[in-house]
Design a protein around this motif. Structure first.
Motif, PDB file in Angstrom:
ATOM      1  N   TYR A 101       0.861  -1.187   0.000  1.00 43.93           N
ATOM      2  CA  TYR A 101       0.000   0.000   0.000  1.00 43.93           C
ATOM      3  C   TYR A 101       0.896   1.234   0.000  1.00 43.93           C
ATOM      4  O   TYR A 101       1.911   1.288   0.710  1.00 43.93           O
ATOM      5  CB  TYR A 101      -0.916   0.036   1.225  1.00 43.93           C
ATOM      6  N   ARG A 110      -7.833  -1.803  12.149  1.00 38.39           N
ATOM      7  CA  ARG A 110      -8.409  -1.276  10.920  1.00 38.39           C
ATOM      8  C   ARG A 110      -9.927  -1.410  10.897  1.00 38.39           C
ATOM      9  O   ARG A 110     -10.500  -2.300  11.496  1.00 38.39           O
ATOM     10  CB  ARG A 110      -7.821  -1.980   9.689  1.00 38.39           C
ATOM     11  N   GLU A 121     -11.694  -0.531   5.260  1.00 40.76           N
ATOM     12  CA  GLU A 121     -10.337  -0.445   4.760  1.00 40.76           C
ATOM     13  C   GLU A 121      -9.961  -1.718   4.010  1.00 40.76           C
ATOM     14  O   GLU A 121     -10.361  -2.816   4.390  1.00 40.76           O
ATOM     15  CB  GLU A 121      -9.359  -0.195   5.914  1.00 40.76           C
ATOM     16  N   GLU A 138      -3.192  -0.057   4.778  1.00 40.91           N
ATOM     17  CA  GLU A 138      -3.905   1.202   4.603  1.00 40.91           C
ATOM     18  C   GLU A 138      -4.102   1.879   5.959  1.00 40.91           C
ATOM     19  O   GLU A 138      -4.006   3.099   6.081  1.00 40.91           O
ATOM     20  CB  GLU A 138      -5.251   0.956   3.925  1.00 40.91           C
ATOM     21  N   HIS A 139      -4.338   1.079   6.977  1.00 41.23           N
ATOM     22  CA  HIS A 139      -4.473   1.640   8.317  1.00 41.23           C
ATOM     23  C   HIS A 139      -3.130   2.182   8.798  1.00 41.23           C
ATOM     24  O   HIS A 139      -3.064   3.222   9.470  1.00 41.23           O
ATOM     25  CB  HIS A 139      -4.994   0.580   9.286  1.00 41.23           C
ATOM     26  N   LYS A 149      -2.734   5.533   7.279  1.00 42.00           N
ATOM     27  CA  LYS A 149      -3.612   6.513   7.929  1.00 42.00           C
ATOM     28  C   LYS A 149      -3.040   6.943   9.274  1.00 42.00           C
ATOM     29  O   LYS A 149      -3.080   8.124   9.637  1.00 42.00           O
ATOM     30  CB  LYS A 149      -5.004   5.922   8.101  1.00 42.00           C
ATOM     31  N   ASP A 150      -2.520   5.983  10.039  1.00 45.34           N
ATOM     32  CA  ASP A 150      -1.920   6.318  11.329  1.00 45.34           C
ATOM     33  C   ASP A 150      -0.790   7.324  11.163  1.00 45.34           C
ATOM     34  O   ASP A 150      -0.686   8.308  11.908  1.00 45.34           O
ATOM     35  CB  ASP A 150      -1.380   5.052  12.001  1.00 45.34           C
ATOM     36  N   ASN A 208      -0.262   9.349   8.576  1.00 50.21           N
ATOM     37  CA  ASN A 208      -0.793  10.623   8.080  1.00 50.21           C
ATOM     38  C   ASN A 208      -1.419  11.433   9.201  1.00 50.21           C
ATOM     39  O   ASN A 208      -1.236  12.653   9.290  1.00 50.21           O
ATOM     40  CB  ASN A 208      -1.823  10.368   6.979  1.00 50.21           C
ATOM     41  N   VAL A 209      -2.188  10.768  10.059  1.00 55.88           N
ATOM     42  CA  VAL A 209      -2.829  11.473  11.179  1.00 55.88           C
ATOM     43  C   VAL A 209      -1.776  12.079  12.092  1.00 55.88           C
ATOM     44  O   VAL A 209      -1.897  13.230  12.538  1.00 55.88           O
ATOM     45  CB  VAL A 209      -3.739  10.497  11.961  1.00 55.88           C
ATOM     46  N   ARG A 214      -0.258  15.152  10.293  1.00 59.77           N
ATOM     47  CA  ARG A 214      -1.186  16.288  10.231  1.00 59.77           C
ATOM     48  C   ARG A 214      -1.366  16.925  11.608  1.00 59.77           C
ATOM     49  O   ARG A 214      -1.470  18.145  11.732  1.00 59.77           O
ATOM     50  CB  ARG A 214      -2.544  15.821   9.696  1.00 59.77           C
TER      51      ARG A 214
END
Length: 757
Positions: free
Chosen positions: A382, A570, A574, A579-580, A583-584, A586-587, A590
């Motif tokens: 991913y 997840r 998802e 993918e999770h 996301k972790d 990215n969070v 951010r």
């Protein structure tokens, strides 16, 4: 009083003269502007016509090639069956009937044997099958003294060149009553001697539809044979009744003859020709297929191309003149200002549109379908790329070839359009070089040499390239100045709270970025990746992400997030645990950056090596000396394995052929002449697939590194070798080579059908 009146009249006269002068200047400027626009529109339409003609040439050539290739491949396949059944001449009619029945474009097929090959059949033996108008088939033996095929061109020429060939098209007056071409190829016996010629008669009725099927198309297409015979054109009366040279001799313009000469020489190009009435015509031509020798021309008339433009130009001229007379100076000023504003707006829209298109093109080069390999249980991938501007310089890519996962991640120096162009070139080079090279170091060196030679802007690319052998978990990699990837080892069987991932940095030699020093010697490395380990690759857009206080996210925060990432958290929506993971991360980024603008491209790629072991359903082995005389033992071994798994006769034959070709390759190349050795073959099957592992202790020999034979070339033009490996690739799902502990290890895999699972 008289003096004042004189001054007023003078001022009015001056004002009128100035207004008239401005109007004339405006009219002149408008005419010039329209002329320039007309010129560029003219050039644009001509370019569009050229592109459309070239596109039609490519599309039509491809369609013709596809149809002819189907016949060629079908005949090549049936030739193998004929050569295998030479001992059964009475069964050839049935084989030919099946061949004709399974190929819609073939209306007849026959085999002409050399004189007295079968003494019981007489001097002439030519079994032939023809498809009749009612859909039935007629099988007969047509060789005789009155039909002495031994002296016919198709038989004599094919035997002489010992290669497959297409005949010149001809009208089959006695048979199909249509335009026909015949594809012939020699048939060899077990000793390699030519014993017959196999021919397939192909109806060419579809040519006219393919060449000029669209009645509303202003482009007219002409198809010529290798001798200049007209095979298809808008004028049906010329088809197979006129030669291109005969037509061109009746034209006053000598360029028509020049076009014919170049077409029959197999050239591509564009020529402008005038007919006897002086009408200008543009012709674009190119060869269609080397095998047939056909060439095609797309012809468009000048009046058809520019009819709309000329009508529009005349109408616009009248409108402008009328507008100038009515509106005058004021409207001209307003139109000029409006034109200026529209031009500025259009330019902004054009730049914005081009940036959007460039962004779309760049994103299309990055893998975005996840999971990319849903049928595989040994790897999960991913990734994501988020440019800081419309376009950026980050890249990542991956694909699987010969059971090896090739992957890369890179970061181009700089930002915006220049970086995106270098990114596109780098990604294309990775695909091109790695398609024929499995050594990560060599891939990097070739890419570095190419980028350095054309690097006039002094841009460079940090790059990491890895080659992961999926059956073994061996990772060979080369780093070119990029951030070291992380290895995330997931705990197995325990996803409870408090259990952290084991995170470590992959040991890498930094080397330098590619594109800087042409002759730099890069150092490669390798390691073993254990199951349930994720390789996390990223660009400096992650480590150097800044918040409003200009603090960077940093390596330590990446480690903290990586340690706590778990697949068990997840959501059902998802597509994968990775993918999770993304996301972790990215969070976390951010949350750290907050309201600050993104300063750099951000790219992340997760590769989890799973390598799940399935219960073994069957396991057999055999050891043979490196002597091809022992191949029958191998055949029996494969047949027993196939029988135990429930393969039918056809599948068993294909499997036997693939394993035999692979083992014979090992015997011929791994052990030099006069060297004794052994070849060990292991067969193992689980509930999904069957694999054969061929092991030898000979000299290093990688059959996957040998390019497949180019089957589009004739036998005399094709280099020796490569057909066996090509055949193995076609018959098996995958082929993988490794050099392990001084042994060549070749693994062939075949997925079991649903009925055998």
């Amino acid at each position: 009083m008289e003096k004042k009146s004189f001054l007023l009249n003078s001022l009015n006269s001056l004002r009128r003269s100035r207004g008239f002068l401005i109007l004339l200047v405006a009219a002149a400027l408008l005419v010039v502007t329209l002329s320039v626009l007309y010129y560029f529109a003219y050039e644009g339409i001509q370019m569009e016509a050229k592109h459309r003609a070239e596109g039609e040439l490519r599309e039509t050539s491809l369609r013709i090639k596809n149809i002819m290739s189907v016949v060629e491949v079908a005949e090549d396949n049936i030739a193998w069956a004929v050569e295998s059944d030479l001992a059964d001449p009475d069964g050839l009619h049935q084989l030919l009937e099946k061949f004709v029945k399974n190929n819609d474009n073939i209306i007849g097929a026959g085999i002409g044997f050399v004189a007295d090959y079968y003494p019981s059949k007489g001097r002439w033996f030519e079994p032939y099958v023809v498809k009749l108008g009612d859909g039935s088939f007629s099988c007969k033996q047509i060789g005789s003294a009155s039909h002495d095929y031994l002296k016919m061109d198709w038989f004599v020429n094919t035997v002489a060149i010992d290669s497959a060939k297409w005949s010149e098209p001809y009208f089959d007056e006695s048979g199909a009553k249509t335009l026909v071409a015949t594809y012939t190829r020699p048939i060899h016996d077990a000793s390699g001697r030519i014993v017959a010629v196999l021919g397939a008669d192909v109806s060419l009725d579809w040519l006219s539809h393919v060449i000029n099927g669209d009645a509303g198309n202003p482009l007219q297409n002409v198809l010529l044979s290798r001798t200049g015979q007209i095979l298809a054109c808008p004028v049906e009366s010329l088809v197979m009744r006129k030669n291109a040279y005969e037509v061109s001799r009746n034209m006053s313009d000598t360029m028509a003859s020049e076009m014919n000469r170049r077409m029959l020489a197999g050239e591509s190009g564009q020529i402008t020709v005038r007919n006897n009435d002086g009408e200008k015509t543009y012709a674009y031509f190119a060869p269609v297929d080397e095998q047939t020798g056909w060439s095609m021309a797309v012809i468009c008339k000048d009046k058809d191309i520019y009819r709309g433009l000329r009508s529009l130009g005349f109408g616009l001229l009248l409108l402008v003149l009328f507008g100038l007379g009515i509106l005058g100076f004021i409207m001209w000023r307003a139109a000029k200002q409006l034109f200026r504003m529209q031009k500025i707006h259009s330019e902004k829209e054009r730049i914005s549109s081009e940036l959007r298109i460039a962004s779309g093109i760049q994103q299309s080069m990055i893998p975005k379908i996840y999971p990319p390999y849903p049928d595989r249980d040994d790897v999960e991938i991913y990734g994501a790329l988020e440019p800081a501007k419309e376009v950026g310089g980050d890249l990542y890519d991956f694909y699987i070839r010969d059971e090896k996962l090739f992957f890369c991640i890179g970061d181009v120096s700089g930002k915006g359009v220049p970086a995106s162009l270098v990114m596109a070139v780098t990604r294309s080079q990775f695909r091109t070089v790695s398609a024929h090279e499995s050594n990560a170091v060599r891939i990097v060196e070739v890419m570095n040499e190419s980028l350095s030679n054309m690097n006039e802007t002094s841009m460079f690319v940090t790059l990491f390239i890895g080659v992961l052998d999926l059956p073994t978990g061996r990772l060979r990699y080369c780093n070119a100045g990029h951030d070291a990837p992380l290895l995330i080892k997931h705990p197995v069987g325990d996803s409870g709270e408090g259990v952290l991932n084991q995170v470590s940095k992959l040991d890498v030699v930094s080397n330098i970025a590619i594109g800087i020093v042409n002759s730099f010697q890069f150092e490669g490395q390798e390691t073993m990746i254990s199951p349930h380990t994720t390789i996390f690759l990223y660009t400096d857009g992650l480590t150097e992400a800044e918040n409003a206080s200009h603090q960077q996210f940093g390596y330590e925060r990446i480690i903290e997030v990586a340690e706590t990432m778990k697949e068990g958290k997840r959501d059902a929506s998802e597509r994968s645990g990775l993918e999770h993971f993304l996301k972790d991360m990215n969070v976390a980024v951010r949350r750290f950056v907050g309201a600050a603008d993104q300063s750099d491209d951000l790219t992340m790629l997760f590769i989890e090596y799973k390598k799940e072991q399935r219960p073994v359903r069957l396991k057999r082995s055999i050891t043979l000396p490196n002597d091809i005389q022992t191949i029958p033992q191998l055949n029996k071994f494969v047949e027993r394995v196939a029988e135990e798994l429930g393969y039918d006769m056809s599948e068993t034959m294909n499997l036997n052929l693939a394993i035999e070709e692979a083992v014979v390759n090992v015997m011929n190349y791994a052990y030099p002449t006069g060297t004794e050795g052994e070849v060990h073959v292991d067969a193992e099957a689980n509930d999904l697939r069957l694999k054969f592992v061929i092991t030898d202790k000979g000299i290093p020999f990688d059959p996957t590194a040998k390019e497949d034979a180019d089957t589009s070339l004739s036998a005399e033009d094709r280099p020796i070798g490569g057909l066996g490996i090509y055949l193995v690739r076609q018959l098996m799902d995958s082929m993988n080579y490794e050099r392990v502990n001084g042994c060549n290890v070749l693994t062939l895999r075949k997925k079991l059908s649903a009925a055998l699972q």
